[in-house]
Every structure is written in structure tokens, then in C-alpha cells.
Design a protein around this motif. Structure first.
Motif, mmCIF file in Angstrom:
data_model
loop_
_atom_site.group_PDB
_atom_site.id
_atom_site.type_symbol
_atom_site.label_atom_id
_atom_site.label_comp_id
_atom_site.label_asym_id
_atom_site.label_seq_id
_atom_site.Cartn_x
_atom_site.Cartn_y
_atom_site.Cartn_z
ATOM 1 N N ARG A 115 9.056 2.384 -5.750
ATOM 2 C CA ARG A 115 8.064 1.530 -6.595
ATOM 3 C C ARG A 115 6.713 2.192 -6.431
ATOM 4 N NH1 ARG A 115 11.001 -4.328 -5.803
ATOM 5 N NH2 ARG A 115 12.801 -3.893 -6.780
ATOM 6 N N GLY A 116 6.442 3.446 -6.218
ATOM 7 C CA GLY A 116 5.093 4.184 -6.251
ATOM 8 C C GLY A 116 4.362 4.170 -4.976
ATOM 9 N N LEU A 117 5.068 4.025 -3.735
ATOM 10 C CA LEU A 117 4.526 4.057 -2.507
ATOM 11 C C LEU A 117 5.485 4.756 -1.502
ATOM 12 C CD1 LEU A 117 2.131 2.982 -0.670
ATOM 13 C CD2 LEU A 117 3.433 0.991 -0.141
ATOM 14 N N PHE A 170 7.694 -0.963 2.953
ATOM 15 C CA PHE A 170 9.037 -1.428 2.392
ATOM 16 C C PHE A 170 9.440 -2.756 1.742
ATOM 17 C CE2 PHE A 170 13.470 -1.925 1.921
ATOM 18 C CZ PHE A 170 14.130 -0.853 1.147
ATOM 19 N N THR A 171 8.768 -3.728 2.731
ATOM 20 C CA THR A 171 9.094 -5.199 2.458
ATOM 21 C C THR A 171 8.065 -5.719 1.201
ATOM 22 O OG1 THR A 171 9.881 -5.627 4.659
ATOM 23 C CG2 THR A 171 8.947 -7.475 3.329
ATOM 24 N N ALA A 172 6.901 -5.159 1.293
ATOM 25 C CA ALA A 172 5.997 -5.398 0.202
ATOM 26 C C ALA A 172 6.273 -4.975 -0.853
ATOM 27 C CB ALA A 172 4.638 -4.890 0.825
ATOM 28 N N LYS A 173 6.794 -3.829 -0.993
ATOM 29 C CA LYS A 173 7.359 -3.219 -2.354
ATOM 30 C C LYS A 173 8.416 -4.151 -2.769
ATOM 31 C CE LYS A 173 4.454 -0.456 -3.658
ATOM 32 N NZ LYS A 173 3.635 -0.863 -5.031
ATOM 33 N N GLU A 178 1.402 -7.577 -3.544
ATOM 34 C CA GLU A 178 0.373 -6.705 -3.944
ATOM 35 C C GLU A 178 -0.323 -6.003 -2.871
ATOM 36 O OE1 GLU A 178 -0.764 -5.993 -7.082
ATOM 37 O OE2 GLU A 178 0.751 -6.937 -7.786
ATOM 38 N N ASN A 179 -0.158 -6.634 -1.741
ATOM 39 C CA ASN A 179 -0.762 -5.960 -0.427
ATOM 40 C C ASN A 179 -0.019 -6.148 0.598
ATOM 41 O OD1 ASN A 179 -2.668 -5.772 1.901
ATOM 42 N ND2 ASN A 179 -4.404 -5.804 0.319
ATOM 43 N N ILE A 180 0.130 -4.999 1.536
ATOM 44 C CA ILE A 180 0.843 -5.017 2.529
ATOM 45 C C ILE A 180 0.795 -5.842 3.645
ATOM 46 C CG2 ILE A 180 -0.615 -3.311 3.955
ATOM 47 C CD1 ILE A 180 2.015 -1.849 4.948
ATOM 48 N N ARG A 181 -0.613 -6.474 3.625
ATOM 49 C CA ARG A 181 -1.078 -7.605 4.661
ATOM 50 C C ARG A 181 -0.091 -8.741 4.431
ATOM 51 N NH1 ARG A 181 -6.560 -5.668 4.013
ATOM 52 N NH2 ARG A 181 -6.759 -6.965 2.247
ATOM 53 N N GLN A 182 0.252 -9.024 3.106
ATOM 54 C CA GLN A 182 1.261 -10.194 3.016
ATOM 55 C C GLN A 182 2.531 -9.839 3.595
ATOM 56 O OE1 GLN A 182 0.641 -9.486 -1.457
ATOM 57 N NE2 GLN A 182 -0.070 -11.720 -1.395
ATOM 58 N N ALA A 183 3.012 -8.684 3.884
ATOM 59 C CA ALA A 183 4.345 -8.375 4.499
ATOM 60 C C ALA A 183 4.189 -8.284 5.890
ATOM 61 C CB ALA A 183 4.866 -7.195 3.833
ATOM 62 N N ALA A 184 3.055 -8.410 6.678
ATOM 63 C CA ALA A 184 2.739 -8.086 7.929
ATOM 64 C C ALA A 184 2.597 -9.442 8.685
ATOM 65 C CB ALA A 184 1.664 -7.437 8.229
ATOM 66 N N ASP A 189 -7.312 -6.816 9.667
ATOM 67 C CA ASP A 189 -8.440 -6.731 8.837
ATOM 68 C C ASP A 189 -9.759 -6.863 9.452
ATOM 69 O OD1 ASP A 189 -8.850 -9.436 8.313
ATOM 70 O OD2 ASP A 189 -7.458 -9.542 6.682
ATOM 71 N N ILE A 190 -11.024 -6.707 8.640
ATOM 72 C CA ILE A 190 -11.890 -7.004 9.309
ATOM 73 C C ILE A 190 -12.239 -8.559 9.748
ATOM 74 C CG2 ILE A 190 -13.183 -5.281 7.888
ATOM 75 C CD1 ILE A 190 -14.394 -7.467 6.139
#
Length: 195
Positions: A115-117, A170-173, A178-184, A189-190
Motif C-alpha cells: 500500500r505504498g510503503l 505493516f500494521t499501520a498500513k 496515517e502515521n506509524i506512531r499509531q501502530a507503535a 517523538d520530540i
């Protein structure tokens, strides 16, 4: 690549059989995979440039937009949301990636795009001592700093390879995030450096 294809097929089957309720709750449509198409790196670059009227700005790697467009094109042509890209340029792969005997400058490696990644990188590794040292010297690496790594080459290791699946990517897609942080589980991050 065949092993990873079977692994993903089995993983989706397991999810379908054991987590149907959770998949419905999250509104996940699992892709159906008969086989995953593959395309040579240079052919993929050319295909995206021609199909989408894009100038090739970076010749030895994919731009993120190219990965998205390649997946979009492959889905239209095959109905598969995955695509293997093979034979990446040697200068863009680690020193231990085996160079292709048939195609100088390319490696016996692949990425799996979903899916593009890019969600997986894999390939064959160098197992011959002199071949490994030669490649390291060509890259102006200090061979002495890698003596412990080279011991297995010196004493003999069989031909081997492998892959690394980015489970959070993989899970995020898969979940349409929209963002890999949602699947971590513990995203960094900062504003967050520790769990």
C-alpha cells in the motif's frame, strides 16, 4: 520472497480464523493474496517515470512517492496490494548484501512494498570470506574493526539470507493508519523519549 508470501498468507488466514470480531471492529479488509508480483528495481523506476510522467531524480533508490505510485499501478494491473522490488543497487545496500553475479552493480536483495510503503527488506548475504573482505575494502571500510563478524566467514558459513519485516509499518498500513506512531506500542517523538 516465496517464504514471506506464504508467511503473510498464513498470517492473514490466522487473523481471519481467530480475530474476525476485532477485524470487523477495526473495519479491516484483509488482502487476498494468491501470489505477490515482483519487478526489477530499474524496471520499476522506469515504469513509474513513464506511467506517471515523472522525471527520475534519484537513480539508485526510490522516493516515497515512487513507492506509492508503483503500488497503485501494480494494484490496478494485478489486484495485489503488495509488490516485491528486486535487485537494488549495491551502493544503496549494506556491505553484507550479496552482489548479483549476472548484473554488476545490483544486489540479490528485495523490498516488499505494501500500500505504498516499504515494509520488508531482505535478500541473500555474502558468505564467502574473500568476497566479503573485497566488498568492505571497496567501500573503504576498516576490515580489522569487523574481525569478530568475519570469523564466521573465515571458518565457513553456508549460503544464507533473510528478511526484516517492519511490523509497525505493516500494521499501520493494514489498519489504514496515517502515521506509524499509531501502530507503535511506545512511539518515540520530540515529546516522548521513554515509555
Amino acid at each position: 520472497m516465496q517464504m514471506e508470501t506464504r508467511m503473510i498468507q498464513n498470517m492473514f488466514l490466522y487473523l481471519e480464523q481467530n480475530y474476525r470480531q476485532e477485524l470487523q471492529l477495526l473495519q479491516v479488509d484483509l488482502p487476498v493474496i494468491q501470489e505477490i508480483p515482483s519487478v526489477h528495481f530499474s524496471e520499476a523506476k522506469q515504469l513509474v517515470a513513464e506511467e506517471y510522467k515523472r522525471e527520475i531524480l534519484v537513480s539508485d533508490d526510490f522516493e516515497p512517492e515512487e513507492e506509492k505510485l508503483l503500488c497503485e499501478w501494480m494494484y490496478k494491473k494485478t489486484g495485489c496490494e503488495f509488490v516485491f522490488v528486486t535487485h537494488y543497487p549495491s551502493k544503496k545496500r549494506p556491505f553484507y548484501a550479496m552482489d548479483s553475479k549476472q548484473e554488476p552493480g545490483a544486489t540479490e536483495s528485495f523490498d516488499l512494498l505494501f500500500r505504498g510503503l516499504e515494509v520488508t527488506t531482505g535478500g541473500q548475504r555474502i558468505h564467502d570470506y574473500s568476497e566479503q573482505v573485497k566488498k568492505m575494502k571497496k567501500r573503504k571500510m576498516n576490515v580489522e574493526l569487523f574481525e569478530s563478524y568475519l570469523q564466521m566467514h573465515r571458518y565457513g558459513i553456508p549460503p544464507h539470507g533473510g528478511l526484516g519485516l517492519g511490523l509497525e509499518r505493516f500494521t499501520a498500513k493494514l489498519l489504514g493508519m496515517e502515521n506509524i506512531r499509531q501502530a507503535a506500542l511506545f512511539p518515540r517523538d520530540i515529546h516522548r523519549l521513554e515509555p
